[in-house]
Design a protein around this motif. Structure first.
Motif, mmCIF file in Angstrom:
data_model
loop_
_atom_site.group_PDB
_atom_site.id
_atom_site.type_symbol
_atom_site.label_atom_id
_atom_site.label_comp_id
_atom_site.label_asym_id
_atom_site.label_seq_id
_atom_site.Cartn_x
_atom_site.Cartn_y
_atom_site.Cartn_z
ATOM 1 N N SER A 23 31.869 -23.805 -16.967
ATOM 2 C CA SER A 23 32.865 -23.653 -18.019
ATOM 3 C C SER A 23 32.229 -24.009 -19.360
ATOM 4 N N ASN A 24 32.026 -23.001 -20.184
ATOM 5 C CA ASN A 24 31.461 -23.207 -21.518
ATOM 6 C C ASN A 24 32.632 -23.388 -22.483
ATOM 7 N N ARG A 25 33.003 -24.635 -22.737
ATOM 8 C CA ARG A 25 34.205 -24.941 -23.511
ATOM 9 C C ARG A 25 33.930 -24.895 -25.008
ATOM 10 N N VAL A 26 33.969 -23.698 -25.535
ATOM 11 C CA VAL A 26 33.754 -23.526 -26.969
ATOM 12 C C VAL A 26 35.074 -23.393 -27.723
ATOM 13 N N ASN A 27 36.178 -23.264 -26.991
ATOM 14 C CA ASN A 27 37.506 -23.135 -27.596
ATOM 15 C C ASN A 27 38.415 -24.249 -27.089
ATOM 16 N N SER A 28 39.492 -24.463 -27.817
ATOM 17 C CA SER A 28 40.488 -25.458 -27.422
ATOM 18 C C SER A 28 41.584 -24.759 -26.624
ATOM 19 N N TYR A 29 41.857 -25.284 -25.429
ATOM 20 C CA TYR A 29 42.882 -24.722 -24.553
ATOM 21 C C TYR A 29 43.376 -25.816 -23.625
ATOM 22 N N SER A 30 44.435 -25.542 -22.890
ATOM 23 C CA SER A 30 44.968 -26.555 -21.981
ATOM 24 C C SER A 30 44.815 -26.108 -20.535
ATOM 25 N N VAL A 31 44.583 -27.093 -19.667
ATOM 26 C CA VAL A 31 44.426 -26.840 -18.242
ATOM 27 C C VAL A 31 45.391 -27.741 -17.488
ATOM 28 N N ASN A 32 46.216 -27.148 -16.651
ATOM 29 C CA ASN A 32 47.020 -27.929 -15.726
ATOM 30 C C ASN A 32 46.034 -28.493 -14.702
ATOM 31 N N PRO A 33 45.895 -29.820 -14.589
ATOM 32 C CA PRO A 33 44.896 -30.391 -13.677
ATOM 33 C C PRO A 33 45.055 -29.945 -12.230
ATOM 34 N N LEU A 34 46.254 -29.569 -11.829
ATOM 35 C CA LEU A 34 46.460 -29.105 -10.454
ATOM 36 C C LEU A 34 45.731 -27.787 -10.188
ATOM 37 N N THR A 35 45.285 -27.117 -11.239
ATOM 38 C CA THR A 35 44.484 -25.907 -11.079
ATOM 39 C C THR A 35 43.245 -26.210 -10.246
ATOM 40 N N TYR A 36 42.662 -27.394 -10.446
ATOM 41 C CA TYR A 36 41.438 -27.758 -9.733
ATOM 42 C C TYR A 36 41.659 -27.934 -8.240
ATOM 43 N N VAL A 37 42.849 -28.346 -7.845
ATOM 44 C CA VAL A 37 43.159 -28.489 -6.418
ATOM 45 C C VAL A 37 43.036 -27.123 -5.746
ATOM 46 N N GLU A 38 43.515 -26.081 -6.414
ATOM 47 C CA GLU A 38 43.407 -24.717 -5.887
ATOM 48 C C GLU A 38 41.971 -24.198 -5.996
ATOM 49 N N THR A 39 41.305 -24.498 -7.100
ATOM 50 C CA THR A 39 39.926 -24.035 -7.292
ATOM 51 C C THR A 39 39.032 -24.572 -6.176
ATOM 52 N N GLU A 40 39.267 -25.808 -5.791
ATOM 53 C CA GLU A 40 38.468 -26.443 -4.748
ATOM 54 C C GLU A 40 38.550 -25.685 -3.425
ATOM 55 N N ARG A 41 39.613 -24.936 -3.209
ATOM 56 C CA ARG A 41 39.807 -24.200 -1.952
ATOM 57 C C ARG A 41 39.018 -22.895 -1.892
ATOM 58 N N ILE A 42 38.423 -22.481 -2.991
ATOM 59 C CA ILE A 42 37.591 -21.269 -2.961
ATOM 60 C C ILE A 42 36.324 -21.643 -2.195
ATOM 61 N N PRO A 43 36.128 -21.067 -1.004
ATOM 62 C CA PRO A 43 35.109 -21.598 -0.080
ATOM 63 C C PRO A 43 33.676 -21.584 -0.593
ATOM 64 N N ASN A 44 33.239 -20.547 -1.266
ATOM 65 C CA ASN A 44 31.841 -20.499 -1.682
ATOM 66 C C ASN A 44 31.610 -21.015 -3.099
ATOM 67 N N LEU A 45 32.665 -21.516 -3.747
ATOM 68 C CA LEU A 45 32.501 -22.210 -5.031
ATOM 69 C C LEU A 45 32.172 -23.657 -4.679
ATOM 70 N N ILE A 46 30.905 -24.031 -4.872
ATOM 71 C CA ILE A 46 30.459 -25.335 -4.371
ATOM 72 C C ILE A 46 30.369 -26.414 -5.441
ATOM 73 N N ALA A 47 30.503 -26.035 -6.729
ATOM 74 C CA ALA A 47 30.385 -27.032 -7.798
ATOM 75 C C ALA A 47 30.908 -26.456 -9.107
ATOM 76 N N ILE A 48 31.235 -27.371 -10.021
ATOM 77 C CA ILE A 48 31.663 -26.998 -11.366
ATOM 78 C C ILE A 48 30.803 -27.748 -12.378
ATOM 79 N N ALA A 49 30.384 -27.030 -13.409
ATOM 80 C CA ALA A 49 29.678 -27.633 -14.546
ATOM 81 C C ALA A 49 30.516 -27.393 -15.794
ATOM 82 N N MET A 50 30.690 -28.429 -16.589
ATOM 83 C CA MET A 50 31.444 -28.340 -17.837
ATOM 84 C C MET A 50 30.512 -28.586 -19.014
ATOM 85 N N ILE A 51 30.691 -27.797 -20.062
ATOM 86 C CA ILE A 51 29.967 -28.006 -21.304
ATOM 87 C C ILE A 51 31.002 -28.117 -22.420
#
Length: 124
Positions: free
Chosen positions: A56-84
């Motif tokens: 996630s290249n955070r160059v803009n201001s936006y809002s994220v419902n934290p519960l989004t990550y609970v669902e993201t974690e269920r994507i089987p081959n997504l093994i990690a997240i990097a934030m900038i």
């Protein structure tokens, strides 16, 4: 390691590479758990049968419902997240959001460092 595909969605741009995708959410967007349906379709189209990292290249201001990550974690081959995060406030938000994702999640100060980390995570 060139870009394989580009998506221009109303709330985000996605740049797909071999081992990762880079996402840039648009200014003022609101990201909710339903966002994962679109993300999962892109991941399954380009990364079927192989692991990948979401950057996630955070160059803009936006809002994220934290519960989004609970669902993201269920994507089987997504093994990690990097934030900038671009600002100190964005960094604090990213640190808070880390608590909702139970896979590797790192915060970087540059895109190049995040990409290096993504290569390492996928190889391990």
């Amino acid at each position: 390691m060139g870009m394989l595909h580009y998506y221009n969605f109303p709330e985000t741009e996605m740049f797909v590479f071999d081992e990762f995708l880079i996402c840039q959410i648009r200014e003022g967007a609101e990201i909710h758990p339903e966002y994962n349906e679109k993300l999962n379709k892109v991941i399954q189209k380009h990364f079927t049968g192989k692991n990948m990292v979401y950057i996630s290249n955070r160059v803009n201001s936006y809002s994220v419902n934290p519960l989004t990550y609970v669902e993201t974690e269920r994507i089987p081959n997504l093994i990690a997240i990097a934030m900038i995060p671009e600002t100190e406030l964005m960094k604090k938000n990213a640190e808070f959001e880390r608590d909702f994702f139970d896979k590797p999640y790192e915060i970087f100060d540059s895109l190049s460092k995040a990409i290096q980390w993504a290569h390492t995570i996928v190889k391990d």
